[in-house]
Design a protein around this motif. Structure first.
Motif, PDB file in Angstrom:
ATOM      1  N   ASP A   1       0.825  -1.205   0.000  1.00 29.90           N
ATOM      2  CA  ASP A   1       0.000   0.000   0.000  1.00 29.90           C
ATOM      3  C   ASP A   1       0.862   1.258   0.000  1.00 29.90           C
ATOM      4  O   ASP A   1       0.566   2.230  -0.709  1.00 29.90           O
TER       5      ASP A   1
ATOM      6  N   ARG B   1       1.705   4.020  -3.260  1.00 32.72           N
ATOM      7  CA  ARG B   1       1.289   5.409  -3.128  1.00 32.72           C
ATOM      8  C   ARG B   1       2.471   6.381  -3.065  1.00 32.72           C
ATOM      9  O   ARG B   1       2.375   7.517  -3.542  1.00 32.72           O
TER      10      ARG B   1
ATOM     11  N   GLU C   1      -4.900   4.151   3.451  1.00 30.56           N
ATOM     12  CA  GLU C   1      -6.301   4.414   3.148  1.00 30.56           C
ATOM     13  C   GLU C   1      -7.102   3.121   3.096  1.00 30.56           C
ATOM     14  O   GLU C   1      -6.651   2.109   2.541  1.00 30.56           O
TER      15      GLU C   1
ATOM     16  N   TYR D   1     -10.016   3.080   1.509  1.00 27.97           N
ATOM     17  CA  TYR D   1     -10.605   3.099   0.168  1.00 27.97           C
ATOM     18  C   TYR D   1      -9.961   4.209  -0.654  1.00 27.97           C
ATOM     19  O   TYR D   1     -10.117   5.383  -0.337  1.00 27.97           O
ATOM     20  N   THR D   2      -9.239   3.831  -1.694  1.00 32.22           N
ATOM     21  CA  THR D   2      -8.684   4.821  -2.605  1.00 32.22           C
ATOM     22  C   THR D   2      -9.706   5.230  -3.655  1.00 32.22           C
ATOM     23  O   THR D   2      -9.554   6.251  -4.325  1.00 32.22           O
ATOM     24  N   GLU D   3     -10.749   4.410  -3.814  1.00 27.85           N
ATOM     25  CA  GLU D   3     -11.859   4.753  -4.708  1.00 27.85           C
ATOM     26  C   GLU D   3     -13.122   4.105  -4.176  1.00 27.85           C
ATOM     27  O   GLU D   3     -13.085   3.150  -3.388  1.00 27.85           O
TER      28      GLU D   3
ATOM     29  N   VAL E   1     -13.887   8.403   0.761  1.00 30.15           N
ATOM     30  CA  VAL E   1     -12.781   8.593  -0.181  1.00 30.15           C
ATOM     31  C   VAL E   1     -12.344  10.055  -0.198  1.00 30.15           C
ATOM     32  O   VAL E   1     -11.144  10.373  -0.181  1.00 30.15           O
TER      33      VAL E   1
ATOM     34  N   GLU F   1      -8.613  11.757   1.387  1.00 30.20           N
ATOM     35  CA  GLU F   1      -7.682  12.403   0.463  1.00 30.20           C
ATOM     36  C   GLU F   1      -7.389  13.852   0.860  1.00 30.20           C
ATOM     37  O   GLU F   1      -6.475  14.476   0.308  1.00 30.20           O
TER      38      GLU F   1
END
Length: 362
Positions: free
Chosen positions: A201, A205, A253, A255-257, A350, A354
């Motif tokens: 992860d 990133r 994270e 959930y990245t999306e 999400v 961010e």
């Protein structure tokens, strides 16, 4: 016979739960799942034939477990179900053709467990995800009935302590704690990737991320929480623009999306198990900088307390910031009419994860 073969495993087991754990371990140690689902032993094999072969389908493995536990005096019955990938069952009548899977129903005082032998990562009472299809039919001659298949919780927690320097480098320690299905998933990752999975992860990133695993506790004791500690150095964690530093504080994270991408949905959302995911960051502010802007705190609750998302960012001292992100999902089934709420819920997660902290040079 299979009961005789398991005697050495069962010798020290006295309580019902100890017998369940020992019997499941015997099968995991001596058998391999061949990847097939079935409600019988398959190919007219007896349980002893399967033991001799050393492999079986799910029906065979779970019927072996049932035989051992019945021999130990436990109240056990087969429970027929359909796997998630096979679809829902017809609840008005237990038509045999709708079933693809056999598990084990065990009565324990005023409660019950559903057992599903899979591998060495799944504790007793944690069926594999494909087996979590809401309900099953207990094949009890005196009292045949539908029962719910309990879905145990997945719990993961991350605690990050880190320093951010005025070059945008983040350096610190990450501690993870995992229970339930989160522990199952991460124990597999540790074995399959020899620990490399822990870095994925961060490496995906952050360029030039350096991660050093320090300690793993209870990797092989599946009845205790899995705990992991690692040091990390992210040389490009933050962006520097003249007198400002911008940092996304959620470095791990959930959930990245958004997993729910459709604008409208005509079929239900069916989540296999409840879960909670906590992330806490304690961050030292770069020397020579002040906080210019923090993300706004939010507290969002789904209707009927089906889920909750909490996000808080606050200055805890003259030199430190704390960020807390907590996701909880309790409701597993959402109708098409409820889909919009779920989609918005994950959109917000999400978006918030961010968001950035802005530091300004003094």
């Amino acid at each position: 016979t299979i009961c005789n073969a398991s005697e050495s495993y069962m010798a020290k087991a006295s309580t019902p739960m100890e017998k369940i754990v020992a019997a499941q371990k015997f099968i995991v140690d001596n058998m391999v799942w061949n990847g097939r689902y079935q409600i019988y032993t398959g190919d007219r094999n007896s349980l002893n034939d399967l033991l001799e072969k050393g492999e079986a389908g799910k029906g065979g493995l779970n019927l072996m477990l049932l035989a051992i536990l019945k021999n130990q005096g436990l109240n056990v019955w087969p429970i027929l179900s359909s796997t998630r990938d096979n679809g829902k069952m017809f609840p008005l009548y237990p038509i045999i053709d709708q079933f693809t899977h056999t598990m084990v129903y065990v009565e324990l005082d005023d409660e019950y467990m559903v057992l599903d032998v899979t591998d060495s990562f799944h504790p007793a009472g944690f069926p594999e995800i494909n087996s979590l299809n809401k309900s099953g039919w207990v094949v009890d001659e005196k009292n045949p009935r539908w029962v719910d298949i309990p879905a145990q919780k997945s719990i993961q927690k991350y605690l990050v302590r880190a320093d951010l320097d005025n070059n945008g480098k983040l350096k610190g320690n990450i501690r993870g704690s995992f229970r339930g299905y989160a522990a199952i998933r991460n124990r597999k990752k540790l074995q399959d990737e020899k620990g490399i999975g822990w870095k994925d992860d961060l490496l995906d990133r952050y360029l030039e991320a350096e991660v050093e695993p320090l300690e793993v506790k209870n990797e092989h004791n599946i009845y205790k929480p899995l705990r992991v500690s690692m040091d990390c150095e992210l040389s490009q964690a933050a962006t520097i623009n003249e007198e400002f530093i911008y940092l996304s504080p959620v470095i791990i994270e959930s959930y990245t999306e958004n997993p729910f991408k459709l604008e409208k949905r005509n079929y239900p959302v069916d989540i296999p198990y409840p879960f909670s995911e906590d992330y806490i960051l304690n961050l030292t502010i770069p020397e020579g900088y002040n906080i210019e802007e923090l993300p706004e705190s939010v507290n969002i609750v789904l209707p009927n307390k089906g889920g909750k998302f909490t996000y808080m960012a606050s200055k805890t001292s003259a030199s430190t910031v704390q960020v807390i992100s907590k996701i909880v999902i309790n409701q597993l089934y959402y109708s098409p009419e409820e889909y919009y709420n779920v989609k918005q819920f994950f959109d917000l997660i999400v978006e918030k994860q961010e968001e950035q902290i802005v530091f300004k040079k003094k």
